[in-house]
Scaffold this motif. Structure first.
Motif, PDB file in Angstrom:
ATOM      1  N   LEU A 312       0.813  -1.212   0.000  1.00  0.00           N
ATOM      2  CA  LEU A 312       0.000   0.000   0.000  1.00  0.00           C
ATOM      3  C   LEU A 312       0.851   1.268   0.000  1.00  0.00           C
ATOM      4  N   ASN A 313       2.093   1.174   0.478  1.00  0.00           N
ATOM      5  CA  ASN A 313       2.978   2.336   0.507  1.00  0.00           C
ATOM      6  C   ASN A 313       3.768   2.515  -0.781  1.00  0.00           C
ATOM      7  N   LYS A 314       3.548   1.617  -1.757  1.00  0.00           N
ATOM      8  CA  LYS A 314       4.228   1.643  -3.052  1.00  0.00           C
ATOM      9  C   LYS A 314       5.723   1.360  -2.905  1.00  0.00           C
ATOM     10  N   LEU A 315       6.148   0.280  -3.501  1.00  0.00           N
ATOM     11  CA  LEU A 315       7.557  -0.086  -3.444  1.00  0.00           C
ATOM     12  C   LEU A 315       8.398   0.791  -4.354  1.00  0.00           C
ATOM     13  N   TYR A 331      15.529  -1.794   1.369  1.00  0.00           N
ATOM     14  CA  TYR A 331      15.570  -3.248   1.200  1.00  0.00           C
ATOM     15  C   TYR A 331      16.985  -3.705   0.857  1.00  0.00           C
ATOM     16  N   VAL A 332      17.216  -5.014   1.060  1.00  0.00           N
ATOM     17  CA  VAL A 332      18.568  -5.539   0.845  1.00  0.00           C
ATOM     18  C   VAL A 332      18.728  -6.181  -0.529  1.00  0.00           C
ATOM     19  N   LYS A 333      17.607  -6.474  -1.215  1.00  0.00           N
ATOM     20  CA  LYS A 333      17.709  -7.124  -2.519  1.00  0.00           C
ATOM     21  C   LYS A 333      16.591  -6.627  -3.427  1.00  0.00           C
ATOM     22  N   TYR A 334      16.957  -6.398  -4.703  1.00  0.00           N
ATOM     23  CA  TYR A 334      15.998  -5.904  -5.689  1.00  0.00           C
ATOM     24  C   TYR A 334      16.042  -6.818  -6.913  1.00  0.00           C
ATOM     25  N   VAL A 375      11.193  -7.239  -3.893  1.00  0.00           N
ATOM     26  CA  VAL A 375      12.218  -6.797  -2.943  1.00  0.00           C
ATOM     27  C   VAL A 375      12.261  -7.748  -1.761  1.00  0.00           C
ATOM     28  N   THR A 376      13.431  -7.790  -1.111  1.00  0.00           N
ATOM     29  CA  THR A 376      13.620  -8.624   0.074  1.00  0.00           C
ATOM     30  C   THR A 376      14.144  -7.747   1.195  1.00  0.00           C
ATOM     31  N   ASP A 377      13.507  -7.838   2.380  1.00  0.00           N
ATOM     32  CA  ASP A 377      13.969  -7.012   3.499  1.00  0.00           C
ATOM     33  C   ASP A 377      15.020  -7.757   4.310  1.00  0.00           C
ATOM     34  N   GLU A 378      15.486  -7.146   5.410  1.00  0.00           N
ATOM     35  CA  GLU A 378      16.569  -7.713   6.212  1.00  0.00           C
ATOM     36  C   GLU A 378      16.181  -9.030   6.872  1.00  0.00           C
ATOM     37  N   LYS A 382       9.632 -11.080   1.400  1.00  0.00           N
ATOM     38  CA  LYS A 382       9.584 -10.542   0.046  1.00  0.00           C
ATOM     39  C   LYS A 382       8.276  -9.784  -0.177  1.00  0.00           C
ATOM     40  N   TYR A 383       8.373  -8.734  -0.981  1.00  0.00           N
ATOM     41  CA  TYR A 383       7.205  -7.943  -1.361  1.00  0.00           C
ATOM     42  C   TYR A 383       7.333  -7.642  -2.849  1.00  0.00           C
ATOM     43  N   SER A 384       6.192  -7.455  -3.500  1.00  0.00           N
ATOM     44  CA  SER A 384       6.256  -7.189  -4.939  1.00  0.00           C
ATOM     45  C   SER A 384       5.248  -6.119  -5.339  1.00  0.00           C
TER      46      SER A 384
END
Length: 392
Positions: A312-315, A331-334, A375-378, A382-384
């Motif tokens: 909802l916050n837009k990646l 994020y740590v990975k894109y 994306v992958t956080d610490e 994962k979020y897309s």
């Protein structure tokens, strides 16, 4: 009874005199009755009063302050002030109804005669009042010392901090005894930054005079610097200047103190190369970098429409001026995908739409394309988010 001849002659003279007096009195009375009535006329004009308590004093090499008391009469209308020689703000006479006036723009070390004329409401002018005042001449009045009238607000620093002159007030003391306040912008400060810890002096110079103020630099070590908030602008066109608006940099010290710092340097200042570039921020002996993308002007436009997202916050967002999708930097990975194909050549938060990715010469117009970011956080979550765009 006998009357002498002499007595008769005297009696006749008295009779003739009384007759003449009566005739003259009748003539006067007749003239008074026949003459028209004459009324006395009194012109009501003011009494031509001048100003009182007229005085003046030099307030510098080019100014004089005049003061006086206005005439105490209801018929007073205005004053006219003049100077001889005519100069500065009195190059032409000045009208006023005030009780003081500062003459400016005069010549140093010059005697001036100032005259004030008072006028009544009928336009009548007083005889005038004059005084002579000489402007100051400080051509040979050297500065003998500096005096601190208000000291620094901040006297305790961390290493690599720059002196803060907030609160400082200095005056220059001259040979003649006069004092002159000095603007902070005219001061020279040494050192420019505190590179050594311990008690030391801050040297402040004005012309050939120096004053020293004791300060304390804490015995701590600068461990690192970090970017607390990134700059708002991370996509640029070739030749743009770097914009650090929104960026917050912090210094981390050995005593576990973290301080926001503003007096850091950065490079480059202007972006002259295409592609990804690193902006280096330096504070003290530490540096940190962040990425920006620089693109050349493209020959096509893109119309972007977001059709779905899982955050909802837009990646990511689309920067039309740089034709770039820009992801959040937390994020740590894109991982970027275009029309279902993973772009292994893009591993950061920037997806730039260049001709080698989408060429309008080989792509049909009005054709939709889909870009997806994973994306992958610490913590490994994962979020897309996906976006659909069209070449117009």
């Amino acid at each position: 009874m006998k009357v002498s001849v002499r007595s008769n002659l005297l009696l006749k003279k008295i009779t003739h005199l009384l007759t003449a007096l009566c005739s003259f009195s009748l003539l006067i009375m007749s003239c008074a009755q026949e003459a028209p009535e004459v009324k006395s006329a009194v012109n009501v004009v003011w009494d031509y009063k001048n100003v009182s308590a007229f005085s003046g004093r030099a307030t510098g090499t080019d100014s004089v302050l005049l003061s006086w008391s206005n005439p105490n009469t209801e018929n007073f209308a205005k004053l006219v002030i003049s100077a001889s020689p005519a100069n500065g703000s009195l190059k032409e006479p000045k009208e006023t109804t005030e009780s003081s006036y500062e003459v400016t723009g005069l010549t140093a070390g010059t005697n001036y005669v100032f005259t004030i004329y008072a006028y009544d409401k009928n336009g009548n002018k007083s005889t005038g009042s004059s005084i002579s005042v000489k402007t100051d001449d400080f051509s040979d009045d050297a500065i003998t010392s500096l005096k601190v009238t208000n000291s620094l607000t901040k006297t305790e620093y961390y290493k690599y901090e720059k002196p803060d002159l907030d609160g400082l007030s200095l005056v220059a003391v001259y040979k003649s005894g006069r004092e002159e306040k000095i603007a902070v912008s005219e001061l020279t400060v040494s050192p420019e930054a505190f590179t050594e810890a311990g008690s030391q002096n801050l040297y402040i110079t004005y012309k050939d005079q120096v004053v020293k103020i004791p300060v304390e630099v804490l015995l701590t070590t600068l461990e690192s610097i970090s970017i607390k908030k990134t700059a708002r602008k991370t996509s640029y066109q070739l030749g743009d200047d770097v914009d650090l608006t929104g960026l917050v940099l912090e210094a981390n010290y050995s005593d576990s103190i973290t301080k926001e710092v503003k007096d850091f340097s950065y490079s480059p200042k202007t972006l002259f190369e295409n592609g990804f570039q690193k902006i280096t921020l330096t504070y003290g002996n530490k540096s940190v970098t962040y990425d920006v993308y620089v693109s050349n002007n493209q020959s096509f436009d893109l119309d972007i429409t977001i059709i779905s997202q899982t955050d909802l916050n837009k990646l990511f967002s689309y920067k039309s001026e740089a034709k770039t999708f820009v992801a959040k930097d937390t994020y740590v990975k894109y991982e970027w995908y275009l029309d279902g194909t993973k772009r292994t050549d893009i591993t950061n938060g920037f997806f730039v739409l260049t001709k080698d990715i989408i060429d309008p010469e080989t792509t049909e117009y009005n054709q939709n394309h889909v870009v997806m970011l994973v994306v992958t956080d610490e913590e490994g979550y994962k979020y897309s988010q996906t976006a659909e765009f069209r070449i117009r």
